[in-house]
Design a protein around this motif. Structure first.
Motif, PDB file in Angstrom:
ATOM      1  N   LEU A  81      42.798  -6.903  48.968  1.00 39.32           N
ATOM      2  CA  LEU A  81      43.787  -6.348  49.879  1.00 39.32           C
ATOM      3  C   LEU A  81      45.074  -7.166  49.845  1.00 39.32           C
ATOM      4  O   LEU A  81      45.041  -8.399  49.741  1.00 39.32           O
ATOM      5  N   PHE A  82      46.206  -6.484  49.954  1.00 39.73           N
ATOM      6  CA  PHE A  82      47.476  -7.183  50.088  1.00 39.73           C
ATOM      7  C   PHE A  82      47.586  -7.751  51.500  1.00 39.73           C
ATOM      8  O   PHE A  82      46.958  -7.245  52.447  1.00 39.73           O
TER       9      PHE A  82
ATOM     10  N   SER B 148      46.777  -2.569  52.154  1.00 45.00           N
ATOM     11  CA  SER B 148      47.214  -3.797  52.828  1.00 45.00           C
ATOM     12  C   SER B 148      46.370  -4.022  54.079  1.00 45.00           C
ATOM     13  O   SER B 148      45.927  -3.065  54.727  1.00 45.00           O
ATOM     14  N   ARG B 149      46.154  -5.259  54.412  1.00 43.54           N
ATOM     15  CA  ARG B 149      45.425  -5.581  55.639  1.00 43.54           C
ATOM     16  C   ARG B 149      46.165  -5.019  56.848  1.00 43.54           C
ATOM     17  O   ARG B 149      47.384  -4.935  56.859  1.00 43.54           O
TER      18      ARG B 149
ATOM     19  N   LEU C  91      55.353  -2.595  49.593  1.00 42.27           N
ATOM     20  CA  LEU C  91      54.721  -3.784  49.021  1.00 42.27           C
ATOM     21  C   LEU C  91      55.767  -4.836  48.660  1.00 42.27           C
ATOM     22  O   LEU C  91      55.788  -5.389  47.568  1.00 42.27           O
ATOM     23  N   MET C  92      56.648  -5.099  49.642  1.00 43.50           N
ATOM     24  CA  MET C  92      57.687  -6.116  49.481  1.00 43.50           C
ATOM     25  C   MET C  92      57.912  -6.856  50.801  1.00 43.50           C
ATOM     26  O   MET C  92      58.771  -7.711  50.903  1.00 43.50           O
ATOM     27  N   ARG C  93      57.127  -6.485  51.815  1.00 46.38           N
ATOM     28  CA  ARG C  93      57.305  -7.110  53.114  1.00 46.38           C
ATOM     29  C   ARG C  93      56.687  -8.501  53.141  1.00 46.38           C
ATOM     30  O   ARG C  93      55.706  -8.763  52.448  1.00 46.38           O
TER      31      ARG C  93
ATOM     32  N   ARG D 266      54.778 -14.265  45.381  1.00 42.01           N
ATOM     33  CA  ARG D 266      55.196 -13.908  44.034  1.00 42.01           C
ATOM     34  C   ARG D 266      54.031 -13.314  43.238  1.00 42.01           C
ATOM     35  O   ARG D 266      54.208 -12.362  42.475  1.00 42.01           O
ATOM     36  N   GLN D 267      52.822 -13.838  43.443  1.00 42.81           N
ATOM     37  CA  GLN D 267      51.662 -13.279  42.752  1.00 42.81           C
ATOM     38  C   GLN D 267      51.368 -11.857  43.220  1.00 42.81           C
ATOM     39  O   GLN D 267      51.040 -10.979  42.412  1.00 42.81           O
ATOM     40  N   ASP D 268      51.510 -11.623  44.516  1.00 40.26           N
ATOM     41  CA  ASP D 268      51.329 -10.260  45.038  1.00 40.26           C
ATOM     42  C   ASP D 268      52.327  -9.310  44.389  1.00 40.26           C
ATOM     43  O   ASP D 268      51.972  -8.202  43.957  1.00 40.26           O
TER      44      ASP D 268
END
Length: 435
Positions: A16-17, A337-338, A406-408, A413-415
């Protein structure tokens, strides 16, 4: 065996992100302070020293006004309520038109309906996605009362173009800055670029208090009307001695002390959180911009974008597959995402269906069963809510644009690299999609 996860291959990411969780010890302490005081709300719906709310509400309003450099900041229980108050403060009513965007949250148009005014939809810009000044100009009539602009995705609206039209025709500019707190145009904050602006404190915004909103303006009369509409104007104006009774039927749109206390702490975090978003988007723009079928979001000259979401355009001709199919494959490579696991991967084609295609506009039914305000005898315009009304909006929504979150913060950086890898993998394996 297929390489794409959509067809059974291994995913780029199964973990999960990180969730967007910006509530911390500071907010807990603030809530405890309010609980210990025993005063969870201090509004009274009459002309009294508590008409303006309690100490937390008034402190938040003062701090917000100072941060954004405005004369008045008025708290409300949601940005939707703030838009209703702002439209009411313009004096709009039956027979009037308010020009609105078709490509935003529905409340931007519903705010006109709240006062029996009619929303008139102008088209959006094909690169910045805000209201097109050219399209707005073509929609202005003698019935137009205001232009309600939206800083969509965090992009400040076309200030020069829209404000010039408003000045020429004597119109008010209402700025929906729900997605753009901290964005700027020529050094001035979004939300303060028109006559009156509205921010959101809903739970998925940059900063939040669960629900809530803030209205800002430098206009003393509009500010006082907002305060009255917020809090039972009809029984306050007499005792207060307020004689302008237009739209002085009030509501209960008040913020609680608990929400205000949380919002005060959240405001302190805005600058840092915004910078993190902007850095993440800059990295994604650099990396994803190398994929030929993707066009990264434009930032208006002179503006600083607030990056509410990452809005990217897709070229199906270059990819050889449709946007929907390509994005379906990208999402299959990633994980949710969580805190929002049930929603799936936070990425989607288009944004929202053009508002005018919703049933209320297609059937011209608003208040009661008589078709008001669309068929109200006071309204003398001719309505067109048919498909094709706003071709740029429809093309963006149904063919070209996709958005993701998916930028919040606290995406690392890995995400971000995993997001990039998913797009790159689908691009490299696009022949599988064609087959």
């Amino acid at each position: 065996m297929s390489k794409l996860a959509l067809f059974g291959g291994n995913k780029v990411r199964t973990e999960l992100f990180p969730g967007y969780k910006v509530i911390g010890e500071e907010e807990k302490t603030a809530v405890d302070r309010v609980i210990e005081s025993g005063v969870l709300s201090r509004f009274l719906g009459c002309w009294h020293e508590d008409f303006y709310g309690g100490p937390e509400v008034q402190a938040l309003e003062a701090e917000w006004a100072a941060y954004f450099g405005v004369k008045h900041a008025i708290s409300v229980n949601s940005a939707t309520s703030g838009l209703y108050c702002a439209v009411g403060a313009t004096g709009a009513g039956p027979g009037d038109e308010i020009i609105v965007s078709p490509y935003t949250m529905a409340a931007s148009a519903t705010a006109a309906l709240a006062y029996n005014a009619v929303p008139v939809f102008a088209d959006i810009e094909p690169d910045c996605f805000c209201l097109s000044a050219e399209s707005v100009a073509a929609k202005i009539t003698e019935r137009t009362k205001a232009i309600l602009v939206v800083d969509i995705f965090g992009q400040p609206y076309d200030v020069d173009g829209i404000n010039a039209l408003a000045k020429k025709h004597g119109l008010r500019v209402i700025e929906d800055a729900a997605q753009a707190p901290g964005a700027t145009f020529r050094g001035k904050f979004a939300g303060t670029l028109g006559d009156i602006g509205v921010y959101s404190l809903n739970y998925h915004k940059h900063i939040h208090s669960g629900e809530g909103g803030i209205v800002v303006t430098d206009d003393d009369l509009m500010a006082e009307k907002v305060r009255l509409i917020r809090n039972h104007a009809e029984v306050v104006v007499g005792a207060k001695g307020f004689t302008d009774l237009v739209n002085m039927i009030g509501f209960n749109l008040r913020m609680t002390e608990l929400e205000a206390a949380v919002a005060r702490e959240q405001l302190k975090k805005l600058t840092t959180l915004l910078k993190q978003r902007q850095q993440n988007v800059a990295y994604l723009n650099e990396q994803l911009g190398r994929i030929p079928c993707l066009t990264m979001p434009k930032v208006r000259e002179g503006a600083e974008h607030a990056s509410y979401v990452h809005a990217v355009k897709f070229d199906a001709a270059t990819a050889g597959v449709s946007r929907n199919r390509f994005i379906e494959a990208v999402k299959a490579e990633l994980a949710p995402s969580r805190l929002r696991e049930r929603e799936g991967v936070n990425m989607g084609c288009g944004y929202v269906k053009p508002i005018y295609l919703e049933p209320i506009y297609q059937n011209l039914i608003g208040y009661g069963d008589k078709g008001c305000p669309f068929k109200c005898p006071w309204y003398k315009g001719e309505l067109n809510y048919g498909k094709g009304l706003c071709p740029v909006t429809e093309r963006m929504h149904y063919e070209e644009l996709f958005t993701h979150e998916l930028m919040r913060p606290p995406m690392t950086r890995q995400d971000l690299d995993d997001v990039v890898a998913a797009f790159a993998k689908v691009w490299d394996c696009r022949e599988e999609l064609k087959a």
